[in-house]
Design an enzyme around this catalytic site. Structure first.
Site, mmCIF file in Angstrom:
data_model
loop_
_atom_site.group_PDB
_atom_site.id
_atom_site.type_symbol
_atom_site.label_atom_id
_atom_site.label_comp_id
_atom_site.label_asym_id
_atom_site.label_seq_id
_atom_site.Cartn_x
_atom_site.Cartn_y
_atom_site.Cartn_z
ATOM 1 N N ARG A 104 51.763 91.764 23.505
ATOM 2 C CA ARG A 104 51.826 90.746 24.575
ATOM 3 C C ARG A 104 51.411 89.427 23.927
ATOM 4 O O ARG A 104 50.289 89.303 23.427
ATOM 5 C CB ARG A 104 50.895 91.109 25.732
ATOM 6 C CG ARG A 104 50.705 89.962 26.716
ATOM 7 C CD ARG A 104 50.081 90.383 28.021
ATOM 8 N NE ARG A 104 51.026 91.114 28.846
ATOM 9 C CZ ARG A 104 50.877 91.310 30.153
ATOM 10 N NH1 ARG A 104 49.838 90.822 30.792
ATOM 11 N NH2 ARG A 104 51.786 91.984 30.835
ATOM 12 N N HIS A 131 59.908 89.821 30.062
ATOM 13 C CA HIS A 131 58.953 90.897 30.400
ATOM 14 C C HIS A 131 59.775 92.163 30.704
ATOM 15 O O HIS A 131 59.821 92.640 31.835
ATOM 16 C CB HIS A 131 58.106 90.467 31.601
ATOM 17 C CG HIS A 131 56.889 91.308 31.829
ATOM 18 N ND1 HIS A 131 56.493 92.325 30.979
ATOM 19 C CD2 HIS A 131 55.954 91.288 32.831
ATOM 20 C CE1 HIS A 131 55.385 92.864 31.440
ATOM 21 N NE2 HIS A 131 55.041 92.263 32.564
ATOM 22 N N GLN A 134 58.447 95.390 32.597
ATOM 23 C CA GLN A 134 58.334 95.251 34.055
ATOM 24 C C GLN A 134 59.663 95.541 34.728
ATOM 25 O O GLN A 134 59.722 96.144 35.799
ATOM 26 C CB GLN A 134 57.858 93.837 34.403
ATOM 27 C CG GLN A 134 57.627 93.633 35.890
ATOM 28 C CD GLN A 134 56.464 94.453 36.423
ATOM 29 O OE1 GLN A 134 55.363 94.392 35.894
ATOM 30 N NE2 GLN A 134 56.697 95.236 37.465
ATOM 31 N N ASP A 219 57.313 85.811 41.670
ATOM 32 C CA ASP A 219 56.226 85.908 40.685
ATOM 33 C C ASP A 219 55.362 84.670 40.879
ATOM 34 O O ASP A 219 55.736 83.737 41.601
ATOM 35 C CB ASP A 219 56.849 85.962 39.269
ATOM 36 C CG ASP A 219 55.840 86.192 38.152
ATOM 37 O OD1 ASP A 219 54.688 86.567 38.439
ATOM 38 O OD2 ASP A 219 56.218 85.987 36.970
ATOM 39 N N CYS A 259 55.771 91.474 40.383
ATOM 40 C CA CYS A 259 55.208 92.202 39.239
ATOM 41 C C CYS A 259 53.695 92.304 39.297
ATOM 42 O O CYS A 259 53.117 93.168 38.656
ATOM 43 C CB CYS A 259 55.665 91.559 37.931
ATOM 44 S SG CYS A 259 55.095 89.861 37.701
ATOM 45 N N ARG A 288 55.204 101.342 36.166
ATOM 46 C CA ARG A 288 55.005 100.880 34.791
ATOM 47 C C ARG A 288 54.618 102.062 33.908
ATOM 48 O O ARG A 288 55.073 102.178 32.773
ATOM 49 C CB ARG A 288 53.893 99.806 34.745
ATOM 50 C CG ARG A 288 54.250 98.496 35.450
ATOM 51 C CD ARG A 288 55.329 97.731 34.719
ATOM 52 N NE ARG A 288 54.972 97.471 33.337
ATOM 53 C CZ ARG A 288 54.196 96.460 32.923
ATOM 54 N NH1 ARG A 288 53.721 95.604 33.788
ATOM 55 N NH2 ARG A 288 53.940 96.281 31.636
HETATM 56 N N1 NVA Z 1 55.073 85.330 34.726
HETATM 57 C C1 NVA Z 1 53.766 85.937 34.659
HETATM 58 C C2 NVA Z 1 53.880 87.419 34.682
HETATM 59 C C3 NVA Z 1 52.547 88.162 34.656
HETATM 60 C C4 NVA Z 1 52.696 89.651 34.621
HETATM 61 C C5 NVA Z 1 53.066 85.456 33.394
HETATM 62 O O1 NVA Z 1 53.724 85.365 32.352
HETATM 63 O O2 NVA Z 1 51.877 85.188 33.450
HETATM 64 N N1 CP Z 2 52.724 92.912 35.815
HETATM 65 C C1 CP Z 2 51.955 92.891 34.716
HETATM 66 O O1 CP Z 2 52.438 92.860 33.584
HETATM 67 O O2 CP Z 2 50.630 92.916 34.986
HETATM 68 P P1 CP Z 2 49.438 92.707 33.935
HETATM 69 O O3 CP Z 2 49.444 91.257 33.532
HETATM 70 O O4 CP Z 2 48.191 93.079 34.718
HETATM 71 O O5 CP Z 2 49.641 93.600 32.753
#
Ligand code: NVA
Ligand code: CP
Length: 304
Positions: A104, A131, A134, A219, A259, A288
């Protein structure tokens, strides 16, 4: 056989995605019956997190343990990654010691550079661009609740962000119509939109996206890394709240996904998020676990 990676939803073809989703549904049923399979006995997943996470970390770590393996949490704060060791060097070293890596991170190029130097499969656990894990869970959730997403109308309301980009890839893979409603200045990447041809349209009014839709998703308005823009984004996204009123324009069978984590009262109303007749967010979060277990099995079986 080469090493397979999963950096975006386009790294698997449609048939392979179907296999993974079917297996995810099967693994979920087996787990409910208390039946375990351990294809990852003695295997280790390296988990590199440069951003926070609840769902992703818990699902990968628990999933690996349930399949007989183990997972290593690697944060830049206490590895040499945070002290400037090149990604290419880290990839060569880490991938000689573990069997799979999930990352990540911020820039998508970090994933591409790591994968290019990795001996083992690399999974995108969220980048600024995509992502895809997801989306595996979201597709599984839609299939479980409503059947195949192919030919459906999907509305994305909000930021043209990493999740939106992955919905565009899902529209390409599953051949559904995706209508994106976002304020000017917050459009998804033009080249990603163009890659989907006429399956994707961008509108400014949320109602125009949601009208007759089968599946509505949103989101947060400020993603991780955009914290300083929070105030400006709150203003820009005024009118983009997804609530029961907006959902009343959708198909009567429409379901809502997010998500998570959600900001109640910003992008989604608390009432809609909690309305389990429409909102499937808890199943979506649970999936997930199952979808990523199926993905890891697939990557292991299809890599050398
Ligand atoms: N768009 C959000 C998704 C979090 C799971 C981010 O990147 O923070
Ligand atoms: N939806 C998702 O990826 O959640 P987290 O940021 O908690 O991993």
């Amino acid at each position: 056989m080469a090493t397979r990676h999963f950096l975006s939803l386009m790294d698997l073809n449609r048939e392979e995605l179907d296999t993974v989703i079917e297996r995810a549904i099967e693994l979920k049923a087996l787990r409910a019956q208390g039946i375990t399979t351990e294809p990852f006995r003695d295997k280790v997943l390296g988990m590199i997190f440069e951003k926070s996470s609840t769902r992703t970390r818990v699902s990968f770590e628990a999933g690996m343990a349930q399949m007989g393996g183990s997972a290593l949490f690697l944060s830049p704060r206490d590895t040499q990654l945070g002290r400037g060791e090149p990604i290419e060097d880290s990839a060569r070293v880490i991938s000689r010691m573990v069997d799979m890596v999930m990352i990540r991170t911020f820039g998508h190029n970090v994933l591409e550079r790591f994968a290019a130097h990795s001996r083992v499969p690399v999974i995108n656990a969220l980048s600024d661009s995509f992502h895809p894990c997801q989306l595996l869970a979201d597709i599984q959730t839609y299939v479980e609740h409503r059947g195949s997403p192919s030919g459906r109308v999907v509305a994305w309301v909000g930021d043209g962000n990493n999740m939106c980009h992955s919905y565009i890839n899902a529209a390409r893979q599953y051949d559904f119509e995706l209508r994106i409603a976002c304020p000017e200045g917050y459009d998804p990447d033009q080249s990603i939109v163009a890659s989907a041809g006429d399956r994707v349209t961008i509108v400014r009014k949320p109602e125009d996206a949601v009208r007759g839709a089968d599946w509505v998703a949103t989101d947060v308005w400020a993603s991780m890394g955009q914290e300083t823009e929070q105030h400006q984004r709150l203003k820009a996204f005024e009118g983009y709240l997804v609530d029961h009123e907006l959902m009343s324009h959708a198909n009567s069978e429409a379901i809502f996904m997010h998500c998570l984590p959600a900001h109640r009262g910003e992008e989604v109303s608390a009432e809609l998020l909690e309305d389990e007749n429409i909102s499937v967010v808890w199943d979506e979060a649970e999936n997930r676990l199952h979808a990523q277990k199926a993905l890891m099995e697939f990557l292991q079986e299809n890599s050398n």
